[in-house]
Design a protein around this motif. Structure first.
Motif, PDB file in Angstrom:
ATOM      1  N   TRP A  65      66.491 104.023  34.486  1.00  0.00           N
ATOM      2  CA  TRP A  65      65.832 104.268  33.048  1.00  0.00           C
ATOM      3  C   TRP A  65      64.630 105.208  33.054  1.00  0.00           C
TER       4      TRP A  65
ATOM      5  N   GLY B 188      67.198 106.787  27.670  1.00  0.00           N
ATOM      6  CA  GLY B 188      68.004 105.932  26.894  1.00  0.00           C
ATOM      7  C   GLY B 188      69.475 105.958  26.867  1.00  0.00           C
TER       8      GLY B 188
ATOM      9  N   GLN C 117      74.867 102.851  26.104  1.00  0.00           N
ATOM     10  CA  GLN C 117      74.402 102.157  27.152  1.00  0.00           C
ATOM     11  C   GLN C 117      75.449 101.296  27.472  1.00  0.00           C
TER      12      GLN C 117
ATOM     13  N   ARG D 261      66.709 100.865  24.004  1.00  0.00           N
ATOM     14  CA  ARG D 261      66.991 102.061  24.917  1.00  0.00           C
ATOM     15  C   ARG D 261      67.850 103.024  24.096  1.00  0.00           C
TER      16      ARG D 261
END
Length: 315
Positions: free
Chosen positions: A208, A213, A236, A252
């Motif tokens: 991360w 993101g 993600q 994110r």
């Protein structure tokens, strides 16, 4: 003009939701915005402006109404109006309404077999258009006739086979999770996106602190009369078991959309979706003005089988 179809997302407050449910039965499909004090015709509220486009003959589906997993479909008999609304514990709300025909009301489970799978009844914003209008109208016809309430004898073997296969899908997703943890799951999904036509998938960083993101950045190139139109998607990837309650991945995605100027976001999780997760996705889609979607649980197996079956069954 062809009919339009809108899906209104769940009203989280139970008392307000039941009050709106009662109003539907009285001929008013209501839509709320707590700080709205005047009609859209008198004062502009951009997020609610779509209500002015709803015409007689259009359909509205109240999703997760009166409870999670249920839907109420109604047909408009007039255009937008505004009144005193209903009393909620925070004050007057749901002043916007569309007059509807109570005789058109259809209540059904969101996963009812009469509803075609192409009909999206999981809005990621407070209100969202259902684009497959013809399939929706066919679904309404199926629901009214109860066409698939009971399986015809000649279809029995096929339906039961599909039912058994549906039972296998969660197991397939579970095996995908077991064999693909953390970065392995990102690599696995990267191979699937690479398998899609006119698609570029980029594995984006390691952790991360460096990916801003996006576990994957996927660009879909759609040639239109010699002109390439590209859509950028932030993905993600989460290899979890059980139910997915954690909302950090959605935050994110928002970060990734802003950083990479992406058009949309997608969470792919091997865990099953939860009401909390769906609610948070809807809130962030509304907040960003960008669609954030979800592939979870058994749908991960369907996703793989559709786009890269060779990853599961070989050649």
């Amino acid at each position: 003009m062809a009919s339009q179809v809108y899906a209104f997302a769940k009203i989280d407050d139970r008392d307000a939701r039941l009050a709106v449910y009662d109003e539907i039965k009285n001929g008013k499909s209501r839509f709320g915005m707590w700080d709205q004090e005047a009609s859209l015709r008198d004062r502009w509220y951009g997020k609610n402006a779509f209500l002015l486009r709803i015409k007689k003959g259009d359909w509205i589906v109240h999703v997760n109404m009166p409870q999670y997993g249920k839907c109420v479909a109604v047909q408009a008999i007039g255009e937008y109006d505004f009144d005193a609304g209903i009393k909620c514990h925070w004050g007057s709300d749901f002043n916007n309404f569309i007059p509807i025909d109570p005789a058109s009301i259809l209540e059904f489970d969101r996963t009812n077999p009469n509803v075609l799978g192409s009909v999206n009844l999981a809005p990621r914003r407070r209100a969202q258009r259902v684009l497959e209008v013809n399939d929706f109208l066919k679904s309404i016809e199926n629901l009214r006739e109860g066409k698939f309430d009971e399986t015809r004898k000649e279809d029995r073997s096929i339906v039961h086979l599909r039912e058994k296969m549906d039972g296998l899908l969660p197991q397939i997703t579970s095996h995908i999770h077991e064999m693909n943890k953390s970065k392995e799951f990102e690599n696995f999904l990267h191979k699937i996106f690479e398998n899609m036509p006119n698609t570029i998938s980029v594995q984006n960083g390691f952790g991360w602190r460096s990916d801003n993101g996006a576990d994957l950045l996927v660009e879909f190139e759609n040639p239109i009369i010699g002109i390439n139109v590209s859509t950028k998607l932030v993905v993600q990837a989460k290899s979890y078991s059980g139910q997915h309650f954690d909302t950090h991945a959605i935050d994110r995605i928002v970060t990734g959309i802003n950083h990479y100027k992406a058009d949309a976001g997608l969470l792919i999780t091997t865990a099953t979706e939860t009401e909390r997760l769906e609610k948070y996705i809807r809130e962030k889609s509304e907040e960003t003005g960008k669609t954030i979607d979800l592939i979870a649980g058994a749908d991960v197996a369907k996703f793989v089988l559709r786009y890269a079956p060779e990853l599961l069954i070989g050649n």
